[in-house]
Design an enzyme around this catalytic site. Structure first.
Site, PDB file in Angstrom:
ATOM      1  N   GLN A   1       0.850  -1.204   0.000  1.00  0.00           N
ATOM      2  CA  GLN A   1       0.000   0.000   0.000  1.00  0.00           C
ATOM      3  C   GLN A   1       0.881   1.248   0.000  1.00  0.00           C
ATOM      4  O   GLN A   1       2.124   1.162   0.081  1.00  0.00           O
ATOM      5  CB  GLN A   1      -0.897   0.020   1.237  1.00  0.00           C
ATOM      6  CG  GLN A   1      -0.133   0.203   2.549  1.00  0.00           C
ATOM      7  CD  GLN A   1      -1.061   0.264   3.766  1.00  0.00           C
ATOM      8  OE1 GLN A   1      -1.965  -0.550   3.893  1.00  0.00           O
ATOM      9  NE2 GLN A   1      -0.826   1.220   4.653  1.00  0.00           N
TER      10      GLN A   1
ATOM     11  N   ASP B   1       5.949  -7.526   1.765  1.00  0.00           N
ATOM     12  CA  ASP B   1       5.170  -6.904   2.846  1.00  0.00           C
ATOM     13  C   ASP B   1       4.888  -7.963   3.911  1.00  0.00           C
ATOM     14  O   ASP B   1       5.221  -9.147   3.737  1.00  0.00           O
ATOM     15  CB  ASP B   1       3.865  -6.285   2.314  1.00  0.00           C
ATOM     16  CG  ASP B   1       3.458  -5.028   3.112  1.00  0.00           C
ATOM     17  OD1 ASP B   1       3.462  -5.106   4.351  1.00  0.00           O
ATOM     18  OD2 ASP B   1       3.154  -3.998   2.495  1.00  0.00           O
TER      19      ASP B   1
ATOM     20  N   GLN C   1      -0.750  -8.411   4.955  1.00  0.00           N
ATOM     21  CA  GLN C   1      -0.988  -7.540   3.797  1.00  0.00           C
ATOM     22  C   GLN C   1      -1.022  -8.316   2.483  1.00  0.00           C
ATOM     23  O   GLN C   1      -1.042  -7.713   1.396  1.00  0.00           O
ATOM     24  CB  GLN C   1       0.130  -6.485   3.706  1.00  0.00           C
ATOM     25  CG  GLN C   1       0.120  -5.462   4.822  1.00  0.00           C
ATOM     26  CD  GLN C   1      -0.903  -4.371   4.555  1.00  0.00           C
ATOM     27  OE1 GLN C   1      -2.092  -4.643   4.425  1.00  0.00           O
ATOM     28  NE2 GLN C   1      -0.459  -3.138   4.472  1.00  0.00           N
TER      29      GLN C   1
ATOM     30  N   TYR D   1      10.234   8.576  15.943  1.00  0.00           N
ATOM     31  CA  TYR D   1      10.213   8.460  14.477  1.00  0.00           C
ATOM     32  C   TYR D   1      11.320   9.316  13.859  1.00  0.00           C
ATOM     33  O   TYR D   1      12.067   8.854  12.978  1.00  0.00           O
ATOM     34  CB  TYR D   1       8.838   8.890  13.969  1.00  0.00           C
ATOM     35  CG  TYR D   1       8.679   8.837  12.466  1.00  0.00           C
ATOM     36  CD1 TYR D   1       8.392   7.642  11.825  1.00  0.00           C
ATOM     37  CD2 TYR D   1       8.813   9.993  11.686  1.00  0.00           C
ATOM     38  CE1 TYR D   1       8.233   7.597  10.443  1.00  0.00           C
ATOM     39  CE2 TYR D   1       8.656   9.953  10.315  1.00  0.00           C
ATOM     40  CZ  TYR D   1       8.369   8.754   9.695  1.00  0.00           C
ATOM     41  OH  TYR D   1       8.224   8.707   8.333  1.00  0.00           O
TER      42      TYR D   1
ATOM     43  N   LYS E   1      14.567   8.143  11.562  1.00  0.00           N
ATOM     44  CA  LYS E   1      14.837   8.610  10.197  1.00  0.00           C
ATOM     45  C   LYS E   1      16.190   9.332  10.106  1.00  0.00           C
ATOM     46  O   LYS E   1      16.862   9.269   9.076  1.00  0.00           O
ATOM     47  CB  LYS E   1      13.680   9.483   9.694  1.00  0.00           C
ATOM     48  CG  LYS E   1      12.368   8.704   9.518  1.00  0.00           C
ATOM     49  CD  LYS E   1      12.494   7.566   8.493  1.00  0.00           C
ATOM     50  CE  LYS E   1      11.199   6.836   8.241  1.00  0.00           C
ATOM     51  NZ  LYS E   1      11.313   5.758   7.243  1.00  0.00           N
TER      52      LYS E   1
ATOM     53  N   VAL F   1       2.645  12.896   2.915  1.00  0.00           N
ATOM     54  CA  VAL F   1       2.074  12.076   1.841  1.00  0.00           C
ATOM     55  C   VAL F   1       0.734  11.498   2.317  1.00  0.00           C
ATOM     56  O   VAL F   1       0.634  10.987   3.444  1.00  0.00           O
ATOM     57  CB  VAL F   1       3.044  10.928   1.456  1.00  0.00           C
ATOM     58  CG1 VAL F   1       2.557  10.259   0.172  1.00  0.00           C
ATOM     59  CG2 VAL F   1       4.470  11.437   1.302  1.00  0.00           C
ATOM     60  N   GLY F   2      -0.266  11.567   1.460  1.00  0.00           N
ATOM     61  CA  GLY F   2      -1.611  11.109   1.834  1.00  0.00           C
ATOM     62  C   GLY F   2      -1.737   9.597   1.803  1.00  0.00           C
ATOM     63  O   GLY F   2      -2.257   9.021   0.857  1.00  0.00           O
ATOM     64  N   THR F   3      -1.262   8.941   2.850  1.00  0.00           N
ATOM     65  CA  THR F   3      -1.323   7.476   2.963  1.00  0.00           C
ATOM     66  C   THR F   3      -1.897   7.105   4.329  1.00  0.00           C
ATOM     67  O   THR F   3      -2.177   7.969   5.162  1.00  0.00           O
ATOM     68  CB  THR F   3       0.084   6.847   2.859  1.00  0.00           C
ATOM     69  OG1 THR F   3       0.821   7.253   4.019  1.00  0.00           O
ATOM     70  CG2 THR F   3       0.806   7.271   1.598  1.00  0.00           C
TER      71      THR F   3
HETATM   72  N1  LIG Z   1       3.308   9.126   4.594  1.00  0.00           N
HETATM   73  C1  LIG Z   1       4.195  10.089   4.785  1.00  0.00           C
HETATM   74  O1  LIG Z   1       3.827  11.279   4.917  1.00  0.00           O
HETATM   75  C2  LIG Z   1       5.652   9.798   4.820  1.00  0.00           C
HETATM   76  C3  LIG Z   1       6.147   8.515   4.827  1.00  0.00           C
HETATM   77  N2  LIG Z   1       7.515   8.325   4.870  1.00  0.00           N
HETATM   78  C4  LIG Z   1       8.079   6.971   4.895  1.00  0.00           C
HETATM   79  O2  LIG Z   1       7.705   6.276   3.709  1.00  0.00           O
HETATM   80  C5  LIG Z   1       7.602   4.874   3.990  1.00  0.00           C
HETATM   81  C6  LIG Z   1       6.256   4.361   3.531  1.00  0.00           C
HETATM   82  O3  LIG Z   1       5.242   5.074   4.238  1.00  0.00           O
HETATM   83  P1  LIG Z   1       3.677   5.044   3.855  1.00  0.00           P
HETATM   84  O4  LIG Z   1       3.476   4.392   2.567  1.00  0.00           O
HETATM   85  O5  LIG Z   1       3.177   6.407   4.077  1.00  0.00           O
HETATM   86  O6  LIG Z   1       3.144   4.120   5.046  1.00  0.00           O
HETATM   87  P2  LIG Z   1       1.940   3.075   5.111  1.00  0.00           P
HETATM   88  O7  LIG Z   1       1.688   2.881   6.562  1.00  0.00           O
HETATM   89  O8  LIG Z   1       0.824   3.495   4.218  1.00  0.00           O
HETATM   90  O9  LIG Z   1       2.584   1.747   4.485  1.00  0.00           O
HETATM   91  C7  LIG Z   1       3.665   1.105   5.115  1.00  0.00           C
HETATM   92  C8  LIG Z   1       3.789  -0.296   4.578  1.00  0.00           C
HETATM   93  O10 LIG Z   1       4.891  -0.907   5.264  1.00  0.00           O
HETATM   94  C9  LIG Z   1       4.473  -2.191   5.706  1.00  0.00           C
HETATM   95  N3  LIG Z   1       5.222  -2.595   6.903  1.00  0.00           N
HETATM   96  C10 LIG Z   1       5.132  -2.076   8.153  1.00  0.00           C
HETATM   97  N4  LIG Z   1       5.935  -2.758   8.991  1.00  0.00           N
HETATM   98  C11 LIG Z   1       6.555  -3.710   8.252  1.00  0.00           C
HETATM   99  C12 LIG Z   1       7.482  -4.738   8.547  1.00  0.00           C
HETATM  100  N5  LIG Z   1       7.952  -4.928   9.788  1.00  0.00           N
HETATM  101  N6  LIG Z   1       7.894  -5.541   7.543  1.00  0.00           N
HETATM  102  C13 LIG Z   1       7.430  -5.366   6.282  1.00  0.00           C
HETATM  103  N7  LIG Z   1       6.552  -4.410   5.938  1.00  0.00           N
HETATM  104  C14 LIG Z   1       6.109  -3.601   6.922  1.00  0.00           C
HETATM  105  C15 LIG Z   1       2.978  -2.053   5.987  1.00  0.00           C
HETATM  106  O11 LIG Z   1       2.325  -3.316   6.002  1.00  0.00           O
HETATM  107  C16 LIG Z   1       2.549  -1.160   4.838  1.00  0.00           C
HETATM  108  O12 LIG Z   1       2.218  -1.901   3.689  1.00  0.00           O
HETATM  109  C17 LIG Z   1       7.843   4.724   5.496  1.00  0.00           C
HETATM  110  O13 LIG Z   1       9.191   4.346   5.722  1.00  0.00           O
HETATM  111  C18 LIG Z   1       7.589   6.122   6.031  1.00  0.00           C
HETATM  112  O14 LIG Z   1       8.273   6.357   7.225  1.00  0.00           O
HETATM  113  C19 LIG Z   1       8.391   9.364   4.920  1.00  0.00           C
HETATM  114  C20 LIG Z   1       7.947  10.633   4.919  1.00  0.00           C
HETATM  115  C21 LIG Z   1       6.549  10.966   4.865  1.00  0.00           C
HETATM  116  C1  LIG Z   2       5.365  10.743   8.193  1.00  0.00           C
HETATM  117  C2  LIG Z   2       6.476  11.693   8.142  1.00  0.00           C
HETATM  118  O1  LIG Z   2       7.574  11.338   7.836  1.00  0.00           O
HETATM  119  C3  LIG Z   2       6.201  13.017   8.429  1.00  0.00           C
HETATM  120  C4  LIG Z   2       7.274  13.895   8.821  1.00  0.00           C
HETATM  121  O2  LIG Z   2       5.092  13.424   8.386  1.00  0.00           O
END
Ligand SMILES: NC(=O)C1=CN([C@@H]2O[C@H](COP(=O)(O)OP(=O)(O)OC[C@H]3O[C@@H](n4cnc5c(N)ncnc54)[C@H](O)[C@@H]3O)[C@@H](O)[C@H]2O)C=CC1
Ligand SMILES: CC(=O)C(C)=O
Length: 260
Positions: free
Chosen positions: A14, A35, A39, A156, A160, A189-191
């Protein structure tokens, strides 16, 4: 045997990981979608989307906080897809808590998923690149929180910052092998991750649901929330030959929040 390059993307069921997996498929990669087991259904949906793009894909169940899972996932990608060229250490979790309330267990959890996983990804990918004689690319998820500490995201942010440090170290250590190591630093990011952050911030500061997200988005110079595709476009560059002379960098992709 396909001659396409092969990439593994963790957390690809996702959000940003799914966006990266689809973009790399559009770029011509065959993709291992890794994943957690819970998932699997979503991840198999991503596999089907990649196959519809005309590329090969597999689902690999892996908990990236476990070294044996990461090594097995890389092996499965190389064996089943016929090579190994790029790893994207994308999987991560957020924790939303004032620093005074963070427990030892929470610290262990976030560091094992956000930091140990990156070490394991670097190790497993580099071993495979060396075995196959590939000048591969290692790309990891950092964040704007790897450059500036964000209140209520203390653990967090620390995790990072660690990804940024590891990226700089691994880039220097692996350069003699022709392996590059970089990271991407998204903003808001809108997730599902921001759904969680918004919900938990509401509980802490009493603002209505959606208000914390709205205020953060209002601070973005380009004036809109970031999409997984915005992030995937930057990873597409880092995974390409166009980035052959880029290593040790954390590339901000935040619509104008931080400036270096
Ligand atoms: N959403 C945001 O605003 C931002 C996200 N990020 C980083 O981007 C990356 C992805 O984030 P999103 O897609 O937003 O998050 P999300 O929560 O939508 O997706 C994360 C995915 O990682 C998987 N996951 C979690 N723990 C796991 C594990 N132990 N082993 C394998 N898979 C695992 C989940 O099942 C999920 O599919 C993360 O590292 C996050 O810290 C960085 C900056 C901003
Ligand atoms: C999720 C994330 O990295 C922030 C700063 O929003």
């Amino acid at each position: 045997m396909s001659t396409a390059k092969v990439a593994l993307v963790s957390g690809a069921g996702q959000g940003i990981g799914r966006g990266i997996a689809l973009q790399l498929a559009k770029d011509g990669f065959d993709v291992a979608v890794a994943d957690l087991t819970f998932q699997e259904e979503k991840a198999r949906g991503v596999v089907a989307e990649i196959e519809a793009l005309g590329r090969r894909a597999i689902f690999v169940a892996a908990d990236v906080s476990k070294k044996e899972d990461v090594v097995a996932a890389v092996d499965a990608a190389a064996t089943q897809l016929g090579g190994f060229d790029v790893i994207v250490n994308n999987a991560g979790i957020a924790q939303v808590k004032p620093i005074l309330d963070v427990t030892a267990e929470e610290l262990d959890k976030i560091f094992s998923i956000n930091v140990n996983s990156v070490v394991f990804g670097i190790q497993a990918a580099a071993d495979k690149f060396i075995e196959l004689g590939v000048k591969g690319k290692i790309i990891s998820a950092a964040s704007i929180a790897s450059i500036k500490g964000f209140p209520i995201l203390g653990a967090y942010s620390a995790s990072k910052f660690a990804v940024r440090g590891l990226t700089q170290v691994a880039a220097q250590e692996l350069a003699p092998k022709g392996i590059t190591v970089n990271a991407y630093a998204p903003g808001i990011v809108g997730t599902g991750m921001w759904d969680l952050i918004d919900e938990k911030l509401s509980e802490i500061n009493g603002k209505p649901r959606g208000q914390n997200l709205k205020e953060n988005v209002e601070s973005i110079a380009l004036g809109r929330i970031e999409t997984p595709e915005d992030v995937a476009n930057v990873v597409s560059f880092l995974a390409s030959e166009k980035a052959d002379y880029v290593t040790g960098q954390v590339l901000l992709v935040d619509g104008g929040m931080l400036y270096n």
